[in-house]
Scaffold this motif. Structure first.
Motif, PDB file in Angstrom:
ATOM      1  N   LEU A 134       0.842  -1.204   0.000  1.00 39.34           N
ATOM      2  CA  LEU A 134       0.000   0.000   0.000  1.00 39.34           C
ATOM      3  C   LEU A 134       0.874   1.251   0.000  1.00 39.34           C
ATOM      4  CD1 LEU A 134      -2.775   1.434   0.283  1.00 39.34           C
ATOM      5  CD2 LEU A 134      -2.513   1.164   2.768  1.00 39.34           C
ATOM      6  N   ALA A 135       1.915   1.258   0.820  1.00 36.80           N
ATOM      7  CA  ALA A 135       2.824   2.411   0.872  1.00 36.80           C
ATOM      8  C   ALA A 135       3.487   2.640  -0.483  1.00 36.80           C
ATOM      9  CB  ALA A 135       3.874   2.207   1.954  1.00 36.80           C
ATOM     10  N   SER A 136       3.789   1.561  -1.189  1.00 34.93           N
ATOM     11  CA  SER A 136       4.401   1.675  -2.516  1.00 34.93           C
ATOM     12  C   SER A 136       3.432   2.284  -3.515  1.00 34.93           C
ATOM     13  CB  SER A 136       4.842   0.298  -3.015  1.00 34.93           C
ATOM     14  OG  SER A 136       5.772  -0.289  -2.134  1.00 34.93           O
ATOM     15  N   ARG A 137       2.183   1.875  -3.432  1.00 35.91           N
ATOM     16  CA  ARG A 137       1.185   2.425  -4.359  1.00 35.91           C
ATOM     17  C   ARG A 137       0.956   3.911  -4.072  1.00 35.91           C
ATOM     18  NH1 ARG A 137      -4.876   0.087  -5.997  1.00 35.91           N
ATOM     19  NH2 ARG A 137      -4.836   1.079  -8.073  1.00 35.91           N
ATOM     20  N   ILE A 138       0.868   4.269  -2.802  1.00 34.73           N
ATOM     21  CA  ILE A 138       0.672   5.667  -2.423  1.00 34.73           C
ATOM     22  C   ILE A 138       1.873   6.508  -2.850  1.00 34.73           C
ATOM     23  CG2 ILE A 138       0.553   7.225  -0.437  1.00 34.73           C
ATOM     24  CD1 ILE A 138      -1.175   5.048   0.952  1.00 34.73           C
ATOM     25  N   THR A 139       3.084   6.004  -2.620  1.00 36.41           N
ATOM     26  CA  THR A 139       4.289   6.761  -2.982  1.00 36.41           C
ATOM     27  C   THR A 139       4.406   6.910  -4.491  1.00 36.41           C
ATOM     28  OG1 THR A 139       5.395   5.942  -0.988  1.00 36.41           O
ATOM     29  CG2 THR A 139       6.790   6.892  -2.690  1.00 36.41           C
ATOM     30  N   SER A 140       4.062   5.869  -5.228  1.00 40.39           N
ATOM     31  CA  SER A 140       4.092   5.956  -6.695  1.00 40.39           C
ATOM     32  C   SER A 140       3.128   7.024  -7.190  1.00 40.39           C
ATOM     33  CB  SER A 140       3.725   4.602  -7.314  1.00 40.39           C
ATOM     34  OG  SER A 140       4.674   3.616  -7.019  1.00 40.39           O
ATOM     35  N   ALA A 141       1.906   6.970  -6.673  1.00 41.70           N
ATOM     36  CA  ALA A 141       0.860   7.873  -7.167  1.00 41.70           C
ATOM     37  C   ALA A 141       1.090   9.311  -6.729  1.00 41.70           C
ATOM     38  CB  ALA A 141      -0.511   7.391  -6.705  1.00 41.70           C
ATOM     39  N   PHE A 142       1.272   9.510  -5.444  1.00 38.22           N
ATOM     40  CA  PHE A 142       1.302  10.874  -4.914  1.00 38.22           C
ATOM     41  C   PHE A 142       2.716  11.442  -4.815  1.00 38.22           C
ATOM     42  CE2 PHE A 142      -2.786   9.184  -3.766  1.00 38.22           C
ATOM     43  CZ  PHE A 142      -3.636  10.253  -4.034  1.00 38.22           C
ATOM     44  N   GLY A 143       3.726  10.578  -4.991  1.00 34.08           N
ATOM     45  CA  GLY A 143       5.094  11.061  -5.051  1.00 34.08           C
ATOM     46  C   GLY A 143       5.552  11.332  -6.466  1.00 34.08           C
ATOM     47  N   SER A 144       5.077  10.496  -7.408  1.00 35.10           N
ATOM     48  CA  SER A 144       5.542  10.606  -8.797  1.00 35.10           C
ATOM     49  C   SER A 144       4.416  10.820  -9.801  1.00 35.10           C
ATOM     50  CB  SER A 144       6.311   9.335  -9.181  1.00 35.10           C
ATOM     51  OG  SER A 144       7.428   9.143  -8.362  1.00 35.10           O
ATOM     52  N   ASP A 145       3.184  11.067  -9.308  1.00 29.49           N
ATOM     53  CA  ASP A 145       2.022  11.245 -10.194  1.00 29.49           C
ATOM     54  C   ASP A 145       1.834  10.054 -11.130  1.00 29.49           C
ATOM     55  OD1 ASP A 145       1.444  13.792  -9.130  1.00 29.49           O
ATOM     56  OD2 ASP A 145       2.866  14.749 -10.494  1.00 29.49           O
ATOM     57  N   ALA A 146       2.123   8.864 -10.642  1.00 28.24           N
ATOM     58  CA  ALA A 146       2.055   7.668 -11.468  1.00 28.24           C
ATOM     59  C   ALA A 146       0.634   7.142 -11.589  1.00 28.24           C
ATOM     60  CB  ALA A 146       2.952   6.581 -10.887  1.00 28.24           C
ATOM     61  N   ALA A 147       0.350   6.562 -12.751  1.00 28.66           N
ATOM     62  CA  ALA A 147      -0.836   5.728 -12.923  1.00 28.66           C
ATOM     63  C   ALA A 147      -0.532   4.387 -12.266  1.00 28.66           C
ATOM     64  CB  ALA A 147      -1.138   5.538 -14.398  1.00 28.66           C
ATOM     65  N   THR A 148      -1.455   3.871 -11.468  1.00 29.38           N
ATOM     66  CA  THR A 148      -1.194   2.629 -10.746  1.00 29.38           C
ATOM     67  C   THR A 148      -2.296   1.602 -10.958  1.00 29.38           C
ATOM     68  OG1 THR A 148      -2.276   3.379  -8.704  1.00 29.38           O
ATOM     69  CG2 THR A 148       0.086   3.829  -8.919  1.00 29.38           C
ATOM     70  N   ILE A 149      -1.857   0.361 -11.076  1.00 31.94           N
ATOM     71  CA  ILE A 149      -2.759  -0.789 -11.028  1.00 31.94           C
ATOM     72  C   ILE A 149      -2.383  -1.585  -9.788  1.00 31.94           C
ATOM     73  CG2 ILE A 149      -3.422  -2.971 -12.108  1.00 31.94           C
ATOM     74  CD1 ILE A 149      -2.937  -1.641 -14.833  1.00 31.94           C
ATOM     75  N   GLY A 150      -3.356  -1.882  -8.947  1.00 39.32           N
ATOM     76  CA  GLY A 150      -3.110  -2.639  -7.732  1.00 39.32           C
ATOM     77  C   GLY A 150      -3.776  -3.998  -7.786  1.00 39.32           C
ATOM     78  N   VAL A 151      -3.062  -5.027  -7.372  1.00 39.14           N
ATOM     79  CA  VAL A 151      -3.610  -6.379  -7.276  1.00 39.14           C
ATOM     80  C   VAL A 151      -3.644  -6.757  -5.806  1.00 39.14           C
ATOM     81  CG1 VAL A 151      -3.366  -8.786  -7.971  1.00 39.14           C
ATOM     82  CG2 VAL A 151      -2.610  -6.967  -9.514  1.00 39.14           C
ATOM     83  N   PHE A 152      -4.799  -7.198  -5.341  1.00 44.13           N
ATOM     84  CA  PHE A 152      -4.938  -7.553  -3.927  1.00 44.13           C
ATOM     85  C   PHE A 152      -5.991  -8.631  -3.779  1.00 44.13           C
ATOM     86  CE2 PHE A 152      -8.167  -4.496  -4.813  1.00 44.13           C
ATOM     87  CZ  PHE A 152      -9.191  -4.661  -3.890  1.00 44.13           C
TER      88      PHE A 152
END
Length: 396
Positions: free
Chosen positions: A54-72
């Protein structure tokens, strides 16, 4: 309904949607406060709903403005039955990402399966074309092998001999001695099959074969080493055998990615309170002593601080600082000699009577409840909440 924590051992059976959402918002605020990271722009996080994922997804999105796909793999809510915390976390993350104008879609299912891999490949092709970062952060006790259908269970055992040492019941603060019998039969092989690197490589093979990996693609899996006191049951035990396999697979994957100018890394992270670590005897006592020591030294980090530093300083900061085995060591503060010396001293003297003063059991307990959305500052737990929260991108 009014949702209260109900625990059984190291598991909380309920979770709170507002508390989980506030946790996510707090992590987003931390990442945005640290400024932008010149990182990957299209990111897949496998195991994205709690902890380091979760921290990785948040950092990707809000740190680097990344588009993210999450699998859970989490349970949605049903009437009068809360969802699992990862489901609420993902719902909150997507809502915040969409508000910020960021692409975010999620797939809920068994990441070990070929079907979920195929769904992810199709989603990447339809929406993103290619991805440039894959985070592998699965923590599951069981795996059904996608090719054979055989079900494997991991075990937490030492190898070779009985392990006896201190542990603590973090609910009561009682310090006691615990003995764990060594692995037998297929225990080691089964644990490696569940928690080793085979599935990580299968993901990377599937993504490469589908031509959805961008030039310069990177992939990172998370591992842990830990101190001498936990080695017999962790790094030198069955889980350690699985981590060895994971780390070995990184070199194979890195070689496979050479044609794309890509690379694969294992990041050795700090000991933190997660759903997985709470299940490991000895670890709660170690973490409570570690927390106390690191907080006194002003170097304590949670999941979001760890991953933000991993991204900003190591992965995209130009200084990977790989160790002799090619691993990124973001556990560097935990493993500082002065920190470990102090923890060992405290460990020797730890008893039920003095743990409250020499350790940070309250911090451990708070972090545990926070995982499930409880004891989060600013949340009114006496208010009724709607447990029926949905993840925006998932059509139930």
């Amino acid at each position: 309904m009014i949702i209260e924590p109900r625990t059984r051992g190291f598991i909380c059976l309920t979770s709170h949607p507002i508390g989980c959402a506030q946790n996510v918002k707090n992590q987003i605020e931390y990442v945005t406060s640290k400024g932008k990271i010149d990182g990957a722009k299209k990111v897949l996080v496998i195991g994205s709903s709690t902890g380091f994922g979760l921290a990785s997804r948040i950092t990707s999105a809000f740190g680097s403005d990344a588009a993210t796909i999450g699998v859970f793999f989490d349970k949605p809510a049903s009437p009068n039955r809360p969802a699992s915390p990862g489901f609420y976390n993902t719902a909150a993350f997507e809502q915040e990402a969409h508000k910020a104008g960021l692409y975010a879609k999620s797939i809920n299912g068994d990441a070990f399966s070929n079907e979920i891999k195929e769904q992810v490949v199709n989603l990447i092709k339809e929406d993103l074309g290619q991805i440039d970062l894959i985070i592998y952060s699965l923590a599951s006790p069981v795996r059904t092998h996608p090719n054979t259908g055989e079900r494997f269970k991991s075990v937490l055992k030492p190898i070779g001999e009985v392990f006896t040492n201190k542990t603590v019941d973090f609910h009561t603060g009682e310090v006691s001695e615990i003995s764990i019998n060594p692995a037998e039969g297929d225990d080691i092989e089964n644990t490696v099959t569940v928690m080793g690197g085979e599935d990580w490589k299968m993901w990377m093979d599937a993504l490469k074969e589908a031509n959805v990996l961008a030039d310069g693609v990177q992939t990172v899996a998370y591992s842990y080493i830990g101190p001498e006191v936990t080695k017999p049951v962790y790094r030198n035990g069955t889980i350690g055998a699985a981590k060895d396999d994971l780390e070995a697979k990184a070199f194979i994957i890195a070689n496979d990615l050479k044609a794309l100018n890509g690379n694969a890394y294992v990041s050795v992270n700090k000991a933190l309170v997660t759903q997985a670590s709470s299940a490991i005897p000895v670890i709660p006592l170690y973490i409570s002593l570690l927390y106390k020591t690191m907080k006194e030294e002003g170097v304590h980090e949670g999941c979001i601080e760890q991953i933000q530093r991993l991204y900003s300083q190591r992965l995209f900061g130009g200084d990977l600082s790989l160790d002799s085995k090619g691993r990124i060591r973001i556990d560097d503060l935990e493993m500082r000699e002065d920190i470990q010396t102090k923890v060992v001293q405290l460990w020797e003297s730890a008893t039920t009577e003095n743990l409250a003063s020499i350790g940070d059991l309250e911090g451990y307990s708070t972090d545990f409840y926070n995982l499930f959305g409880f004891k989060v500052p600013g949340v009114d737990y006496d208010q009724e909440v709607d447990e029926m929260v949905s993840v925006p991108s998932i059509q139930e």
